[in-house]
Each structure stands twice: as structure tokens, then as C-alpha cells.
Design a protein around this motif. Structure first.
Motif, PDB file in Angstrom:
ATOM      1  N   PRO A  80      -6.915  -4.133  -5.655  1.00  0.00           N
ATOM      2  CA  PRO A  80      -7.636  -3.485  -6.950  1.00  0.00           C
ATOM      3  C   PRO A  80      -6.463  -2.953  -7.693  1.00  0.00           C
ATOM      4  O   PRO A  80      -5.575  -2.167  -6.937  1.00  0.00           O
ATOM      5  CB  PRO A  80      -8.655  -2.294  -6.289  1.00  0.00           C
ATOM      6  N   LYS A  81      -6.847  -3.223  -9.175  1.00  0.00           N
ATOM      7  CA  LYS A  81      -5.807  -2.830  -9.996  1.00  0.00           C
ATOM      8  C   LYS A  81      -5.247  -1.295  -9.732  1.00  0.00           C
ATOM      9  O   LYS A  81      -4.023  -1.060  -9.911  1.00  0.00           O
ATOM     10  CB  LYS A  81      -6.271  -3.068 -11.418  1.00  0.00           C
ATOM     11  N   GLU A  82      -5.985  -0.469  -9.650  1.00  0.00           N
ATOM     12  CA  GLU A  82      -5.569   1.025  -9.564  1.00  0.00           C
ATOM     13  C   GLU A  82      -4.683   1.127  -8.482  1.00  0.00           C
ATOM     14  O   GLU A  82      -4.008   2.293  -8.087  1.00  0.00           O
ATOM     15  CB  GLU A  82      -6.833   1.810  -9.587  1.00  0.00           C
ATOM     16  N   GLU A  83      -4.859   0.227  -7.216  1.00  0.00           N
ATOM     17  CA  GLU A  83      -4.044   0.580  -6.067  1.00  0.00           C
ATOM     18  C   GLU A  83      -2.467  -0.189  -6.118  1.00  0.00           C
ATOM     19  O   GLU A  83      -1.741   0.244  -5.377  1.00  0.00           O
ATOM     20  CB  GLU A  83      -4.600  -0.044  -4.789  1.00  0.00           C
ATOM     21  N   ARG A  84      -2.586  -0.869  -7.304  1.00  0.00           N
ATOM     22  CA  ARG A  84      -1.097  -1.716  -7.267  1.00  0.00           C
ATOM     23  C   ARG A  84      -0.203  -0.781  -7.990  1.00  0.00           C
ATOM     24  O   ARG A  84      -0.373   0.063  -8.899  1.00  0.00           O
ATOM     25  CB  ARG A  84      -1.199  -2.863  -8.361  1.00  0.00           C
ATOM     26  N   LYS A  85       0.935  -0.583  -7.399  1.00  0.00           N
ATOM     27  CA  LYS A  85       1.864   0.361  -7.743  1.00  0.00           C
ATOM     28  C   LYS A  85       3.030  -0.505  -8.118  1.00  0.00           C
ATOM     29  O   LYS A  85       3.629  -1.360  -7.469  1.00  0.00           O
ATOM     30  CB  LYS A  85       2.421   1.210  -6.654  1.00  0.00           C
ATOM     31  N   SER A 118       0.916  -1.113   0.010  1.00  0.00           N
ATOM     32  CA  SER A 118       0.077   0.017  -0.043  1.00  0.00           C
ATOM     33  C   SER A 118       0.937   1.293  -0.113  1.00  0.00           C
ATOM     34  O   SER A 118       0.458   2.184  -0.447  1.00  0.00           O
ATOM     35  CB  SER A 118      -1.037  -0.135   1.118  1.00  0.00           C
TER      36      SER A 118
END
Lengths: 241, 613
Positions: free
Chosen positions: B439-444, B399
Motif C-alpha cells: 500500500p502506498k502509505e507503507e512504502r518508504k 517493511s
């Protein structure tokens, strides 16, 4: 505001054995010890703003190197030179510094380097004949050497004409002498193109004279020192500072 | 001084010539004619490794602070340099004055890992110094050693005149002062050794005789010179706040392994991991207080100009004032672009919070060491980390934007089963799932997991000192199993060479009879054994064979509690009963609490005053 400082310094004796990156790290730490107000880049990994114009290869000495640093606060030049010189190791010394008002980096001002090279040659008749072969060499339109080109894992060898990169080549007679028979200690001076607009390494010049003057140079004995760095302005060469 | 024209000539032919030039900022070059004691600090590995060792910087400055002592450094020359030195007949020399090491009064080796033993022999040889203590005369340097491997000095006992056990800052000046007295009244090695053996922490191997039983185990070890101690106690510093710590560090020109300020925040560790030798050797825990550390940090920043301060110890997140220390350091140095780093991380949220603060922008990879794949096995080794800890840590890391995770494990731990082994894979895959469950948008970033396995080497003075190591074949089987199981483009599995670990196990728990095998291995050309590309296992096996040494006897054999171990004559302050109790608890999977939560009666607080127990 003139916050860009050009620095002229030496890199002599054993310090020729530290690489470009070693030198950068060394200066960075020296500047921090001296509280030089150096500016840092923005972004994820801030780095001090400093550039060394035309870095030297490992093993080459220099009595004149140039570096540019950017400051966020002006520090008087004398104070800068005195404080930093006290902290620098033996072999590296700041000779001069000045604030410049220029947007382009110091590298773009560097066009030529003047070197002194010393080495032992095993097959010379006498110095006069060597002089003549150097003259003949410079009269040629084309002087080619083989250069390795790397592309990924592939290495190809290309012929490269380096004549335009050689400005001058002379023998320093007072620093050359016969050792025995055909074995001579030779000292030469040469002006070679340096920088972004064309570059010839001094070791490549040795290849040229080995090839065209038919010299058998003992590679273990080669000593190279950069003496000056020049700018070319309207077909004239001038010292940077 | 060595022949400098020859030196200049060979520098042109070697890689990284700056390894040999010295001249670094904060190095000390004294006139050797004007000092009374010349001490060569020898690190039996290459410059880049040796210069990263904090102990070198501490002792170097401590000794050079004394007007009549000169301490100079010597490292193992890399293979290309050695070749040139031999060709040109240049003896091994120190970096400062380029003085042959044979002209020093002392050559002090630091023993950081067993695989450097052949380098010690090689360095003495390159220095033109007889390898065995008995062959060195009154005019030869005294060859001494300290460091973690000195806690089982027996395999190299014939080489050294004496060993120094414990923290060197305490004892080194006592030794050198005694030497000064002896030198003034006419030096005799024998007389000096007799007297130096009376200093607590000094072990003179030639004053002891070892007798063996028919089954090749040790019968007894007894002093053969009157008055020498039967037991050797380690020396420790009681209060770290008043102990010597250098205010400057030598700043190398070339990049070295750890190129930063090492700020040692405490010694010792209270966690009690059962495989960990350092955790037992360096007890009790002694912290430096925040003021002392801030003071030191300031002086070190001023004298070095380094861009990074590393807070070092065996388990830095256990420092009681860590939050305060980190906050203060950041307040002072953030503006100067000096970063703070922690070399070892625990899997708790507290540690990660601090990590978030210090790595505000740059997200380098995160490394955790669960050490074992299953909870059962982690309990066996008393690694107080749970799967939930790991989950929490990894969730937090993802995160916060980290995407490169490295997990360290050991294979071949006592009681290990196939299930434990496969737990390594499971953990790796679990970490991967956790990433993709976000969620995909949270993966960095781009997920990269590395599972790294080293082969367990039982070490002296740990609860596992009696344990038989897995054989090379067993290790290979385990590695094969994991290699076959772990097939995922996001997960990389790598492992240490079992052969190297086998040899390490032989040397770590060996006795005096091993010395001839080590010398034979060196004669066959072994050196830099810790460098996997140079390590030659077959030469070692030949050396064992030719000297009648059975490696398995030392590495693979399970010892009984009654057996006399080669290092039993050393007292590190922890009782054997405690180690036995810990071993028994291990086999039952019982945990032992952190010493900070209550005393576990290891014996250290009866042996020494002070420290947290």
C-alpha cells in the motif's frame, strides 16, 4: 554551564598533507581513545559536535589552528590537553584550550589570518626594489585577480577586487636571500582576511603579487604556513586566545 | 633513507600525498640499524586499497612484536607519484623509515588478485631490484609471496624466490628465524632456499622442472633438487582462539576502502558454493569464541578509536554465536557511538533480524547475492538460496524502510541458458513489483534496484577448475541481451568488463610459460590492471602474441579430469575426487548440503586436525 571547549593546535610538517575531513576524522578517533566526553548530534546519523574554524587548504602548515568541541560532561582543561597530546600524531599538538560561554560558533570569531610564505623568484633586481613594488601595490585602490566560478558544468571567469582582503604585506629580510643572479629566495608575511565575512586564500595573494609586482615565482618552491588567527573587534585585531 | 628534500619536493605535485608520509597512529618505526631482519610488507596496489587488507595488519604487528625484526610497509605508488619518483631518481621506499626496499632482507608480497601481477614487477623495478629470481644475488632481498593467488603460483613462479602457502601467522616466524641463523653464519641464497623448502608450506619454484606434452598440457612436474617435497601442503592454524591477532591497527589519515575495525570472527566457510575459491581454500571452519572476540574488540576500540566494528569472515551470518556477539557488542558500544556492521548478508530472516538491530536508524542500501537468475542455475553452483528466501528478505527489507536494493549475479556460469540469464531480469522486476504492491502509505523512500553482473572466472581448487570460460564475445552477447531487456527507470543494470575477466581467467589458471607474457605486458606499460580506467587490453593481447602465448588455451579450454593442472602439486587438504564429484553433481543440478549439517567427505578433516567439518 560552560561545555564548549575552544582548542588551539598546530598542524605542522607532513601533517599539512591531510585534508580537513581527514583531520576531523583523526580528532574524532583520538577523542574516543582518550574518552573525551564529546557530545553527539541528534538525528539519524549522530555526529560528534566539533567544528574547525576556517579549515586550511591541503599543503599549508599552521602553528595556530582553532577548533571548538561540545562536551556533555566537563573535563578539566589540563587533563584534556595532557591526555589528548599523548595520543596525537607528530605534527599536531594542542597548545591551549579554554571553556567559552558563547552561543555563536568559533568560525564567527575568525576575521584575519597571518601567514608566512616562502618561495623562489627568478626575476628580482634586489630586495629594496621588491620592497618598493610591494609598497606601490598596497597603495592601489583596486587589486584584481581572475577567479573561476562554477555553476553546474559551466565555468566562468570573473575579475575580483581583493584589495580589501589584504591587511598587510611585508618582506622578511632576514629570511630572504639571493640565490644567484636575479634568483632570490623570498619570505613574506601577510595578513589576509579569513572566514565567513570575506576570505582570501594565500595562493591568491601570490597571484596578486605575480601580477602587480611582476614576479616570476617558481610554483614548485612555494611553502605556506599560517602563523596566527585573529578576531577583529572595533577595528582592532586581537588573538582569539 | 631516500633523499628527503627530493621527497618533500615531489609530495607537492601528487594527489593524496598522505599516501606516502607514513606516521599514522599505531605504525611502528624502528631503528633499522638495530634489528637483525628487515621485512618489507609489499601490497601491489595503492595505499588506500592495501591498507584495507586485514592480513597486512596481522603480519605487521606479529613481526614488529619481535624485538629483532622490523616490518615496514610499501605500496604501489599511484601513477603520478611514480612519474615524479622516476624523474627525481627516488627508488621505491617503505613508509616508516623511507628506506629503499632494496635494503631489506625480505620483500613479502601479498597476492590478493591476479590483476596485480604487473604491479609486483613494477614495484621491484622501481626498487631497483632484478625482476627474476635467478638474476638476484645473495646481497639482494629475498622476494616472497603469500595470499590466495599463491595457490596457483606458476604464472609468476620465475619472479619469486619462494611462496608461502596457507595462513602466514603460523609460518612467517619460522622462516625469519631460519633466515637469522643463516645470516649469522654467512648467507648463501642457494643454501637458504634449500633449507627453507623443508618448512611445510614453503614452495621454491626453481627446485622444480615442468615438462609439457605435445598438446601443450603439462606432462609432469618433478623436483630437480634432492630432498624437496613433491607435494606442498598448505599451513593452517588449528585453534584460532590461541592464534596471534593484533590488539592495534594502523589508523590511516586518509580515507581508505575499509576504514574500520575488522574483527575476524572465523575462518573458512561451510556453504560449499562451487564457484568460490575462498570457500575451498580456507577450510576447515574455525571460529573464535565470543569471549575472545569481546576481549579483542575492547582492546581494538581502546587502541584505535574507530567508530565502526565490522564482523568479518567469508559468511559472517554463519557464526554460531552471532546473536549473542552482536547483542554484547551493542550493549558495550552503543553509548560510545560505535556501530557494528556485517560485510556479507545471507537472505534469511535470522540475518535480517540482526541487521535490523544494528542498523536502527541509518538505512543504507542492502546488498544480496543470489549469484544466478534461476533456481536451476543456483542449484548448479550450490548457492543454497531460493526465490522464496529472496522474496522474504526483500519484503522484510521494504517493511523496515529500506528502499535501495542491490543484487549481485554472475554471468557465464557452467550450463547457463538464455532462460537462466533472463532470470536476472525477472528477479529485478519481481523486486520492483513487490515494492509497488505494498500500500502506498507503507512504502518508504524512493525505490532503487541495481542488478550487477560479473563475468564468471573459473578458479583453481574449485569444482569448476576444469571449466572453459565464456569468450569475450559470448559475454558481450549476454550483456547486450540483458541491457536490451532491462529497461526501467527504477532498475539499473551494470556489468563488469568481460575483457578484464578473460585476462583474470588466463592468469588464474596459467602455468609457468605465462611469466614472460606478464613481464612483456609490463614492459609495454601495463600496471594497475584491476583499475578499469587504466587497464589496457590491447597491450596484453600484443604481449601474448609476441611471447607466443594463446590466452584462449588457458581461459576458454575445458580440461579433462585426467589433465595435470599447474597447481596440482599443492595440497589444500581437499581431495581432487571431491572436486570431481562436486563438478559432476553440479552438471546434474544436485545440491550438496552445508558441511555443518553433516560431513561431505571433502578430505579436510583427514588432512588437518580440528575445525568444524
Amino acid at each position: 554551564m560552560l561545555m564548549n571547549l575552544w582548542i588551539k593546535f598546530t598542524k605542522e610538517n607532513y601533517l599539512k598533507y591531510i585534508s580537513h575531513l581527514d583531520l576531523m576524522r583523526m580528532f574524532q578517533r583520538t577523542f574516543r581513545r582518550c574518552n573525551v566526553p564529546i557530545k553527539y548530534s541528534q538525528g539519524f546519523n549522530p555526529q560528534p559536535r566539533m567544528t574547525i574554524g576556517n579549515p586550511l587548504a591541503l599543503g599549508i602548515e599552521s602553528s595556530e589552528e582553532f577548533m571548538e568541541i561540545e562536551l556533555y560532561k566537563k573535563m578539566p582543561v589540563d587533563e584534556f590537553i595532557n591526555t589528548v597530546n599523548k595520543e596525537l600524531p607528530q605534527g599536531i599538538k594542542i597548545l591551549d584550550a579554554k571553556y567559552v560561554d558563547s552561543k555563536s560558533s568559533i568560525s564567527s570569531f575568525i576575521d584575519w589570518s597571518y601567514y608566512e610564505m616562502q618561495f623562489v623568484v627568478n626575476n628580482i633586481i634586489d630586495l629594496t626594489s621588491l620592497k618598493i613594488s610591494f609598497q606601490k601595490l598596497l597603495e592601489k585602490d583596486k587589486l584584481t585577480i581572475e577567479k573561476e566560478k562554477r555553476k553546474g558544468n559551466k565555468i566562468t571567469i570573473q575579475e575580483k577586487d581583493v584589495r580589501p582582503f589584504i591587511g598587510n604585506l611585508t618582506i622578511s629580510e632576514e629570511k630572504s636571500e639571493k640565490i644567484s643572479g636575479n634568483k632570490y629566495l623570498i619570505t613574506i608575511n601577510c595578513l589576509l582576511k579569513s572566514g565567513d565575512k570575506g576570505n582570501l586564500k594565500p595562493t591568491d595573494l601570490l597571484k596578486v603579487i605575480e601580477k602587480y609586482a611582476d614576479l616570476d615565482i617558481d610554483s614548485d618552491t612555494v611553502e605556506i604556513k599560517r602563523l596566527r588567527i585573529y578576531s577583529e573587534i572595533e577595528n582592532r585585531i586581537e588573538p582569539l586566545m | 633513507m631516500i633523499d628527503i628534500s627530493k621527497f618533500d619536493k615531489i609530495l607537492k605535485k601528487v594527489e593524496k600525498p598522505a599516501r606516502y608520509i607514513g606516521m599514522e597512529k599505531n605504525s611502528v618505526k624502528k631503528n633499522l640499524e638495530q634489528v637483525k631482519v628487515k621485512f618489507a610488507f609489499a601490497f601491489p596496489d595503492v595505499y588506500d586499497v592495501g591498507m584495507s587488507h586485514l592480513g597486512l595488519h596481522i603480519l605487521y604487528n606479529l613481526l614488529n612484536n619481535e624485538e629483532d625484526i622490523a616490518c615496514e610497509r610499501v605500496f604501489a605508488p599511484w601513477i603520478d607519484m611514480e612519474e615524479q619518483m622516476i624523474k627525481e631518481n627516488i627508488p621505491l621506499f617503505t613508509l616508516e623509515n623511507k628506506e629503499p626496499i632494496s635494503n631489506f632482507d625480505f620483500i613479502g608480497f601479498t597476492l590478493q588478485y591476479e590483476m596485480s601481477y604487473t604491479n609486483i614487477i613494477n614495484m621491484l623495478h622501481l626498487g631497483g631490484i632484478p625482476i627474476l629470481s635467478k638474476d638476484r644475488k645473495d646481497t639482494d632481498p629475498l622476494v616472497i609471496a603469500g595470499g590466495p593467488c599463491a595457490y596457483n603460483p606458476e604464472p609468476i613462479a620465475d619472479i619469486f624466490d619462494f611462496f608461502v602457502l596457507g595462513e602466514g601467522e603460523e609460518i612467517i616466524l619460522e622462516i625469519l628465524n631460519l633466515y637469522k641463523e643463516h645470516k649469522e653464519r654467512g648467507f648463501s641464497k642457494c643454501e637458504f632456499l634449500k633449507e627453507v623448502s623443508q618448512i611445510e608450506g614453503v614452495y621454491v619454484p626453481q627446485f622444480y622442472e615442468v615438462y609439457y606434452k605435445e598438446d601443450n598440457t603439462i606432462d609432469r612436474m618433478i623436483p630437480i633438487v634432492e630432498g624437496v617435497p613433491e607435494k606442498i601442503n598448505k599451513r593452517i592454524i588449528k585453534n584460532l582462539n590461541n592464534s596471534y591477532y593484533p590488539q592495534k591497527l594502523i589508523i590511516p589519515f586518509i580515507e581508505i576502502v575499509h576504514d574500520r575495525i575488522s574483527l575476524e570472527i572465523f575462518r573458512g566457510c561451510t556453504r560449499g558454493c562451487r564457484f568460490c575459491q575462498a570457500g575451498m581454500l580456507y577450510r576447515p571452519v574455525r571460529e573464535k569464541d565470543v569471549d575472545t572476540l569481546l576481549n579483542l574488540a575492547e582492546k581494538l576500540v581502546e587502541s584505535t578509536g574507530y567508530e565502526d566494528i565490522s564482523l568479518t569472515s567469508l559468511s559472517s551470518c554463519d557464526y554460531s554465536q552471532l546473536q549473542l556477539l552482536v547483542a554484547e557488542l551493542m550493549k558495550r558500544y552503543e553509548e560510545k557511538h560505535i556501530s557494528i556492521s556485517l560485510p556479507s548478508l545471507r537472505l534469511d530472516s535470522f540475518s535480517l533480524g540482526i541487521l535490523r538491530d544494528i542498523e536502527k536508524v541509518r538505512k543504507t542500501g542492502l546488498t544480496f547475492a543470489p549469484e544466478a537468475g534461476s533456481q536451476r542455475l543456483r542449484d548448479v553452483i550450490n548457492k543454497g538460496v531460493t526465490e522464496e528466501d529472496l522474496e522474504r528478505a526483500v519484503t522484510f527489507a521494504f517493511s523496515e524502510g529500506w528502499s535501495t536494493i542491490k543484487l549481485y549475479f554472475m554471468i557465464g556460469l557452467p550450463t547457463e541458458t538464455q532462460e537462466d540469464l533472463l532470470g536476472i531480469k525477472k528477479l529485478g522486476y519481481k523486486v520492483k513489483d513487490m515494492f509497488f504492491k505494498m500500500p502506498k502509505e507503507e512504502r518508504k523512500g524512493n525505490l532503487k534496484i541495481t542488478l550487477s553482473a560479473s563475468c564468471f572466472v573459473p578458479k583453481p581448487f574449485t569444482p569448476f577448475q576444469w571449466v572453459g570460460q565464456n569468450s569475450v564475445e559470448e559475454f558481450n552477447e549476454k550483456v547486450k541481451l540483458l541491457k536490451n531487456e532491462i529497461r526501467d527507470n527504477k532498475i539499473t543494470f551494470n556489468y563488469h568488463d568481460p575483457k578484464l575477466s578473460y585476462l583474470e581467467a588466463v592468469l588464474a589458471r596459467g602455468d609457468r610459460r605465462l611469466c614472460k607474457a606478464i613481464i612483456r605486458a609490463w614492459e609495454k606499460g601495463c600496471k594497475f590492471d584491476g583499475w578499469s580506467d587504466i587497464f589496457d587490453f590491447s597491450k596484453w593481447m600484443e604481449a601474448f602474441e609476441e611471447t607466443g602465448i594463446d590466452g584462449d588455451f588457458y581461459a576458454l579450454r575445458e580440461r579433462s579430469f585426467e589433465e595435470v593442472l599447474p597447481w596440482d602439486f599443492i595440497d589444500i587438504g581437499i581431495t581432487k575426487e571431491y572436486l570431481i564429484k562436486e563438478y559432476k553433481k553440479a552438471t546434474n543440478g544436485q545440491l550438496t548440503r552445508d558441511c555443518r549439517l553433516g560431513c561431505n567427505n571433502c578430505g579436510i578433516n583427514r588432512s588437518f586436525l580440528g575445525g568444524v567439518c
